[in-house]
Design an enzyme around this catalytic site. Structure first.
Site, PDB file in Angstrom:
ATOM      1  N   LYS A   1       2.556 -15.349   2.373  1.00  0.00           N
ATOM      2  CA  LYS A   1       2.538 -16.073   1.096  1.00  0.00           C
ATOM      3  C   LYS A   1       4.000 -16.424   0.777  1.00  0.00           C
ATOM      4  CE  LYS A   1       0.298 -17.500  -2.620  1.00  0.00           C
ATOM      5  NZ  LYS A   1      -0.521 -18.713  -2.571  1.00  0.00           N
TER       6      LYS A   1
ATOM      7  N   ASP B   1      -6.115  -6.611   5.261  1.00  0.00           N
ATOM      8  CA  ASP B   1      -7.260  -5.841   4.768  1.00  0.00           C
ATOM      9  C   ASP B   1      -8.367  -6.803   4.344  1.00  0.00           C
ATOM     10  OD1 ASP B   1      -8.866  -3.884   3.779  1.00  0.00           O
ATOM     11  OD2 ASP B   1      -7.492  -3.154   2.246  1.00  0.00           O
TER      12      ASP B   1
ATOM     13  N   ASP C   1     -11.911  -8.248   6.783  1.00  0.00           N
ATOM     14  CA  ASP C   1     -13.288  -8.067   6.300  1.00  0.00           C
ATOM     15  C   ASP C   1     -13.999  -9.413   6.175  1.00  0.00           C
ATOM     16  OD1 ASP C   1     -13.163  -5.355   6.223  1.00  0.00           O
ATOM     17  OD2 ASP C   1     -13.641  -5.150   4.104  1.00  0.00           O
TER      18      ASP C   1
ATOM     19  N   TYR D   1       0.818  -1.214   0.000  1.00  0.00           N
ATOM     20  CA  TYR D   1       0.000   0.000   0.000  1.00  0.00           C
ATOM     21  C   TYR D   1       0.853   1.267   0.000  1.00  0.00           C
ATOM     22  CZ  TYR D   1      -4.226  -2.728   0.919  1.00  0.00           C
ATOM     23  OH  TYR D   1      -5.266  -3.604   0.833  1.00  0.00           O
TER      24      TYR D   1
ATOM     25  N   ASP E   1      -3.903 -17.930   1.177  1.00  0.00           N
ATOM     26  CA  ASP E   1      -5.023 -18.560   0.472  1.00  0.00           C
ATOM     27  C   ASP E   1      -5.671 -19.622   1.356  1.00  0.00           C
ATOM     28  OD1 ASP E   1      -2.522 -19.682   0.162  1.00  0.00           O
ATOM     29  OD2 ASP E   1      -2.846 -20.407  -1.870  1.00  0.00           O
TER      30      ASP E   1
END
Ligand code: NAD
Length: 356
Positions: free
Chosen positions: A190, A246, A250, A135, A222
């Site tokens: 990851k 992020d 959610d 980001y 994942d």
């Protein structure tokens, strides 16, 4: 203790008013100072995070934030959009640790899309790094591709990176949080594909030696996304970077079926923090008096616990929220047949009454 109160836009002022009401009913006197932020501040002064609001936030012991944003600001230049206020506060106050609990209250199990036996009693904490990752990485931009197959085409690019101290900093926060819970941390990355994640995993593994009482596991992002839906209660504290956090936070929030119930905290290295509901400004229901104020009230409880050292008062608020749910009181977003539908203000009043 000085609390900066930043209601913001949409339902922000309605839900923050209820949290302030609950704080005032607690007993101890707080110095509550209010300032505009987001679209409301833009309308008043031409900037979503005016200098006076930033100064107040800097000088306060903690910040109680509502929400910012409205579709009517979508055509503004990016730096003037309401959402820039929250990014600016995170940056200026060095709020690097985001706490997103996902709790499924027994009374609200039916609101989840998962089976009650899978989600009932869920209580997990996602610790997301907020200041780094793809980001904020440089370079980034849109350029002309040099790729053999796509040479000359427009291409977007971003840079993912984490330094060792950044990983240690967020790792410590997660291990400390786990010590106060079930003493389990799952670090999500990851590492099978990304160098940044390989370093993240190495640093977390090394850091775990300082916390022999906490069990560390690693999971690829994942798989974590799948496990959150399959067996969410297997997690306790999940720590991850900005991008993965992020998305996963959610996803975890939605497991509980009620975004109006979930608080969040963003902390700096001294535990000063910004506390806000996990949801946005909900312009679709603003001004109707039907927004659920409980996520904001629970954010105020987190503020008392993490920034103001008032654990007893935090527990009182959380217990009062449980009581109103047991009484069957529901705002529209969590209403089911057989329960009693109440307004934003009535819900706040009920929490105040339950405090006693
Ligand atoms: P949202 O979270 O505001 O709303 C999503 C849905 O949930 C809507 O149907 C809304 O009515 C409902 N909802 C949200 N909070 C509720 C509550 N307390 N009680 C009852 N229902 C509730 O997300 P969105 O619609 O995607 O975004 C709206 C605006 O909020 C956008 O401008 C967005 O940028 C902004 N936003 C701000 C923040 C923040 O301030 N930190 C976070 C997310 C989105």
């Amino acid at each position: 203790m000085k609390i900066a109160v930043l209601p913001g836009d949409g339902i922000g002022p309605e839900i923050v008013a209820e949290a302030v009401k609950v704080l005032k009913a607690l007993g101890p006197t707080f110095d509550l100072e209010e300032a505009p932020v987001g679209g409301a501040a833009y309308d008043l002064s031409g900037h979503p995070l005016p200098p006076a609001t930033l100064e107040l936030a800097k000088s306060a012991d903690a910040i109680l934030f509502g929400a910012v944003g409205d579709w009517k600001y979508d055509t503004l230049a990016r730096e003037l959009r309401p959402e820039q206020a929250i990014l600016g506060l995170r940056k200026h106050l060095a709020l690097f640790a985001n706490f997103r609990p996902a709790i499924c209250y027994p009374e609200l199990t039916a609101a989840s899309s998962l089976k009650p036996e899978i989600v009932g009693g869920l209580d997990i904490l996602i610790v997301r790094e907020l200041n780094g990752d793809i980001y904020f990485g440089q370079p980034r931009g849109i350029r002309t591709s040099e790729h053999a197959l796509f040479k000359g085409a427009r291409e977007g690019f971003d840079t993912m990176h984490y330094s060792e101290p950044e990983v240690i900093r967020i790792g410590k926060v997660a291990f400390e949080a786990a010590r106060k819970r079930s003493k389990k941390v799952c670090s999500v990355d990851k590492a099978n594909v990304l160098e940044t994640s390989q370093l993240w995993r190495d640093v977390m593994t090394k850091l775990a030696a300082d916390y022999p009482d906490v069990e560390l596991s690693h999971m690829y992002v994942d798989n974590a996304a799948m496990q959150l839906v399959k067996a969410p209660k297997a997690f306790d504290v999940v720590v991850t970077g900005n991008l993965f956090g992020d998305i996963l936070s959610d996803e975890a929030a939605m497991l509980t079926g009620s975004i109006g119930m979930l608080p969040s905290a963003s902390l700096d290295k001294n535990n000063k923090g910004l506390y806000e509901p996990s949801h946005g400004s909900a312009p679709d229901i603003a001004g109707k008096g039907i927004a659920n104020p409980l996520a904001t009230i629970l954010s105020a409880a987190m503020m008392l616990r993490y920034s103001l050292g008032m654990t007893g008062e935090a527990n009182r608020i959380e217990k009062a929220v449980q009581t109103v749910l047991q009484q069957g009181l529901r705002t529209a977003d969590i209403y089911t047949e057989g329960t009693q539908r109440v307004s934003t203000v009535q819900m706040g009043d009920a929490v105040v009454a339950a405090l006693a």
